[in-house]
Motif scaffolding. Structure first.
Motif, PDB file in Angstrom:
ATOM      1  N   TYR A 192       0.796  -1.227   0.000  1.00 37.96           N
ATOM      2  CA  TYR A 192       0.000   0.000   0.000  1.00 37.96           C
ATOM      3  C   TYR A 192       0.832   1.282   0.000  1.00 37.96           C
ATOM      4  CZ  TYR A 192      -4.293  -2.698   0.845  1.00 37.96           C
ATOM      5  OH  TYR A 192      -5.360  -3.547   0.741  1.00 37.96           O
TER       6      TYR A 192
ATOM      7  N   TRP B 275      -9.597   1.251   9.342  1.00 40.37           N
ATOM      8  CA  TRP B 275     -10.647   2.083   8.761  1.00 40.37           C
ATOM      9  C   TRP B 275     -10.930   1.719   7.297  1.00 40.37           C
ATOM     10  CZ3 TRP B 275     -12.747   4.464  12.604  1.00 40.37           C
ATOM     11  CH2 TRP B 275     -11.987   5.046  13.634  1.00 40.37           C
ATOM     12  N   ALA B 276     -12.165   1.900   6.920  1.00 44.12           N
ATOM     13  CA  ALA B 276     -12.552   1.791   5.504  1.00 44.12           C
ATOM     14  C   ALA B 276     -13.868   2.537   5.338  1.00 44.12           C
ATOM     15  CB  ALA B 276     -12.733   0.342   5.080  1.00 44.12           C
ATOM     16  N   PRO B 277     -13.979   3.388   4.304  1.00 43.52           N
ATOM     17  CA  PRO B 277     -15.263   4.060   4.106  1.00 43.52           C
ATOM     18  C   PRO B 277     -16.345   3.032   3.765  1.00 43.52           C
ATOM     19  CG  PRO B 277     -13.817   4.416   2.211  1.00 43.52           C
ATOM     20  CD  PRO B 277     -12.999   3.695   3.243  1.00 43.52           C
ATOM     21  N   THR B 278     -17.558   3.303   4.233  1.00 45.86           N
ATOM     22  CA  THR B 278     -18.637   2.339   3.982  1.00 45.86           C
ATOM     23  C   THR B 278     -19.880   3.034   3.445  1.00 45.86           C
ATOM     24  OG1 THR B 278     -19.290   2.504   6.321  1.00 45.86           O
ATOM     25  CG2 THR B 278     -17.900   0.641   5.707  1.00 45.86           C
TER      26      THR B 278
ATOM     27  N   GLY C 179     -18.038  -2.094   2.565  1.00 52.41           N
ATOM     28  CA  GLY C 179     -16.772  -1.369   2.466  1.00 52.41           C
ATOM     29  C   GLY C 179     -16.564  -0.913   1.023  1.00 52.41           C
TER      30      GLY C 179
ATOM     31  N   PHE D 114     -13.670  -0.362  -1.163  1.00 50.83           N
ATOM     32  CA  PHE D 114     -12.230  -0.589  -1.218  1.00 50.83           C
ATOM     33  C   PHE D 114     -11.632  -0.153  -2.553  1.00 50.83           C
ATOM     34  CE2 PHE D 114     -14.007  -3.968   1.529  1.00 50.83           C
ATOM     35  CZ  PHE D 114     -13.412  -3.594   2.716  1.00 50.83           C
TER      36      PHE D 114
ATOM     37  N   ARG E  91     -13.085   3.682  -5.387  1.00 48.22           N
ATOM     38  CA  ARG E  91     -12.628   5.075  -5.281  1.00 48.22           C
ATOM     39  C   ARG E  91     -11.527   5.384  -6.292  1.00 48.22           C
ATOM     40  NH1 ARG E  91      -9.885   4.888  -0.830  1.00 48.22           N
ATOM     41  NH2 ARG E  91     -10.260   2.686  -0.443  1.00 48.22           N
TER      42      ARG E  91
ATOM     43  N   GLU F  63      -8.411  10.053  -3.704  1.00 48.34           N
ATOM     44  CA  GLU F  63      -9.510   9.074  -3.585  1.00 48.34           C
ATOM     45  C   GLU F  63      -9.020   7.640  -3.645  1.00 48.34           C
ATOM     46  OE1 GLU F  63      -9.506  11.711  -5.516  1.00 48.34           O
ATOM     47  OE2 GLU F  63     -11.411  12.778  -5.362  1.00 48.34           O
TER      48      GLU F  63
ATOM     49  N   TYR G  31      -7.514   2.372   2.197  1.00 43.67           N
ATOM     50  CA  TYR G  31      -8.761   2.691   2.921  1.00 43.67           C
ATOM     51  C   TYR G  31      -8.509   3.227   4.323  1.00 43.67           C
ATOM     52  CZ  TYR G  31      -7.897  -2.355   2.488  1.00 43.67           C
ATOM     53  OH  TYR G  31      -7.296  -3.574   2.348  1.00 43.67           O
TER      54      TYR G  31
ATOM     55  N   PHE H 119      -7.637   6.791   3.958  1.00 44.79           N
ATOM     56  CA  PHE H 119      -8.788   7.537   3.442  1.00 44.79           C
ATOM     57  C   PHE H 119      -9.671   8.022   4.597  1.00 44.79           C
ATOM     58  CE2 PHE H 119     -13.010   8.126   1.848  1.00 44.79           C
ATOM     59  CZ  PHE H 119     -12.825   8.754   0.625  1.00 44.79           C
TER      60      PHE H 119
ATOM     61  N   ASP I 297     -15.281   1.011   9.226  1.00 45.24           N
ATOM     62  CA  ASP I 297     -14.105   0.189   9.538  1.00 45.24           C
ATOM     63  C   ASP I 297     -14.389  -1.256   9.181  1.00 45.24           C
ATOM     64  OD1 ASP I 297     -15.024  -1.483  12.011  1.00 45.24           O
ATOM     65  OD2 ASP I 297     -15.693   0.555  12.420  1.00 45.24           O
TER      66      ASP I 297
END
Ligand code: FAD
Length: 566
Positions: free
Chosen positions: A121, A323-326, A337, A339, A342, A360, A364, A367, A500
């Motif tokens: 990453y 964390w991960a946007p959901t 999620g 992943f 974005r 973007e 994650y 982010f 998350d």
């Protein structure tokens, strides 16, 4: 009430990948083992996950001629973890991770393949690789589970092709990034599924499990091979401590309290505290909601954390999560999620002022950290943030539950999703008004992005500037596979929460996975693996599989340590 099966060498609490790996390795060392799981399903979050594991120096990559080295991996890990994890633990990880996966593949039914193109990453850190450290589970035929199949926690239908057909992460990636030959591959998968007439009569789903479900199914079957009991609906409540040594657990099994003795050790593998709103408010940055977590509701409430603290354990990283946007979808039990999407070209993420605040395509974890940071620093509303895209994006790519319009046009989407899952308007200004975002800010942001798409350089956030970003880009889009204009109406927006995929702080452990006190001394008989322990990954998320890889590796370490202790 101490009766019958009330003594084992090892008791494992939880049935995620770390827990089951430790149970399996303990059994391979000749120890008697019991696994207790509070839910009526085994597998935990591990079972609904991608199942990827991040294993530097793994034999699969080496077999394909890949080049990795211990020193390179250590250099990378030291930087990626942010200096908060003792080197002894980092080394324990690097020493044991390749051994763990070799053990599983040699002795059990667990099978992995290398994701050669999945980059680490943090490409800017020395020692990172552009691929080869992430392993991806092979599909697993679940018919061999017999009576245990109905108790397997199933992954979300969104993990399956058309909600039914199993595919590996490598295959899913090929289709998503529309690599050469992806259509044939998808047709082949569909054909094989259709022709499995025998299984079709039993189930509308594929007989084969994929991703994390394949990992858990293969571990469960391997425990069956070893006759290791796994008690479902058995909730761990307290440790039994005798003269400072942990020597058992008190559980509630189908409504009855039972004490079970562990002659050699107790291994906690019972997950983090992400489902516990009180603990989230106590430890995590605010605002925070258990309902934003992509993990199974009600499972991981921090039981091991509280029992460990009561036994004198030290803790670390409690303000951190994976964390991960959901995105929340009505009628689904947990959010999804976001992943990969974005990074697809033509989606921008903005705060309440209509401004971008992050690359973007960033990992994650970073982010969502950026969402918190932006909200605190700029005073703009970034929680939730909004992902905005145009009709061209909508036609070509998925976003959350919206499949590309070329497969699923708006007319075929569920009616109740308009205004709950996605918002739509003929112009950006009208869209901004619907979602409460500054229209001028949004228009200005789109104008800038259109310019970046033309030049191929995002001069603000360098999106698409490295091989990690481009992993989920569209190889057909030039000059930058992560950048495309946002200009063709209608326009769309979707809400991103600060979600998350588990918490990453917990009981502090040493290089043997023993839980330690503030003075650094181990609490005899107590081990912790997975998200109930403070992550060996420290502040970072070095690559895909950096949560399950350590959970399984320290499961292996804990079991071997118990076996080796006289
Ligand atoms: P879990 O797998 O959640 O297992 C804990 C178990 O303990 C649960 O079954 C729970 O019911 C049980 N339990 C809790 N309390 C008690 C109690 N008191 N008594 C008895 N049992 C109890 N990570 C990766 O590394 N690679 C990936 O590819 C990946 N993909 C992901 C995709 C998604 C959609 C999600 C949501 C997560 C993903 N993750 C991934 C994150 C990863 O799944 C989790 O970090 C990991 O599964 C945590 O493992 P665990 O063993 O700590 O907890």
């Amino acid at each position: 009430n101490v009766q019958g099966e009330s003594q084992f060498d090892v008791i494992v609490v939880g049935s995620g990948a770390g827990a089951m790996t430790s149970a399996l390795v303990a059994a391979d060392n000749g120890l008697s083992v019991l696994v207790v799981e509070k839910s009526d399903k085994y597998g935990g979050t591990s079972s609904i996950s991608g199942g990827g594991i991040w294993i530097p120096n793994n034999h699969h990559f080496a077999a394909k001629g890949g080049k990795d080295s211990y020193d390179k991996a250590l250099q990378y890990l030291k930087a990626a973890t942010g200096g908060v994890v003792p080197e002894t633990r980092l080394r324990a990880y690097l020493d044991n991770a390749p051994k763990m996966i070799r053990h599983l593949e040699a002795k059990s039914r667990v099978r992995y393949a290398v994701a050669e193109k999945y980059p680490d990453y943090y490409q800017h850190l020395a020692g990172s690789l552009p691929g080869g450290r992430t392993l991806d589970p092979e599909l697993f035929d679940t018919s061999v589970l017999g009576d245990e199949l109905p108790h397997l926690r199933q992954g979300a239908p969104s993990n399956l092709l058309m909600g039914r057909i199993a595919w590996t992460a490598r295959q899913a990636h090929k289709a998503m990034s529309r690599e050469f030959g992806w259509r044939f591959m998808v047709l082949g998968l569909m054909l094989r599924f259709k022709l499995d007439f025998k299984w079709r009569r039993k189930s509308k789903f594929d007989r084969r499990a994929a991703l994390g479900t394949a990992l858990i199914a293969s571990l469960r079957r391997s425990l069956q091979d070893r006759k290791v009991p796994l008690w479902l609906k058995t909730e761990f409540r307290e440790l039994v401590v005798d003269g400072g040594r942990v020597c058992g657990v008190r559980v509630v099994r189908e409504g009855r309290e039972v004490e079970i003795r562990a002659r050699r050790g107790v291994i906690f593998g019972s997950g983090g505290f992400e489902q516990n709103q009180t603990l989230r408010e106590r430890y995590l940055p605010q605002p925070t909601q258990a309902g934003w977590s992509a993990t199974p509701p009600g499972n991981n409430m921090g039981a091991a954390l509280e029992a460990g603290i009561a036994a004198g354990a030290a803790t670390a990283l409690l303000d951190k999560a994976w964390w991960a946007p959901t995105i929340r979808v009505p009628k689904e039990e947990k959010p999804r999620g976001v992943f990969a999407e974005r990074a697809f070209p033509g989606a921008i993420v903005v705060n309440g002022r209509g401004k971008r605040f992050v690359n973007e395509a960033a990992p994650y974890l970073e982010f969502v950290e950026a969402m918190y940071k932006d909200q605190q620093a700029s005073g703009a509303k970034s929680i939730p943030a909004w992902v905005v895209f145009d009709a061209s994006f909508r036609f070509n790519y998925a976003m959350g539950p919206l499949m590309p319009a070329q497969i699923m046009p708006d007319s075929r989407l569920r009616k109740e999703w308009l205004g709950t899952v996605y918002w739509k308007a003929p112009t950006l200004a009208e869209l901004a008004a619907q979602i409460g975002v500054d229209p001028l800010g949004l228009e200005e942001t789109a104008r800038k992005m259109n310019e970046y798409a033309r030049t191929g350089v995002d001069s603000e956030f360098m999106r698409g500037g490295n091989v990690f970003d481009r992993y989920y880009g569209d190889t057909n889009v030039k000059p930058n596979p992560c950048l495309a204009p946002v200009q063709k109406g209608p326009f769309y927006a979707m809400r991103l929460d600060a979600g998350d995929i588990g918490t990453k702080g917990g009981l502090l452990t040493n290089e043997h996975a023993q839980v330690v006190r503030e003075d650094g001394l181990p609490i005899p008989g107590l081990y912790a693996v997975g998200n109930c322990s403070a992550a060996v990954m420290g502040l970072g998320y070095p690559g895909a599989g950096a949560t399950l890889g350590p959970a399984m590796t320290f499961g292996y370490v804990a079991a071997n340590h118990i076996a080796a202790a006289a």
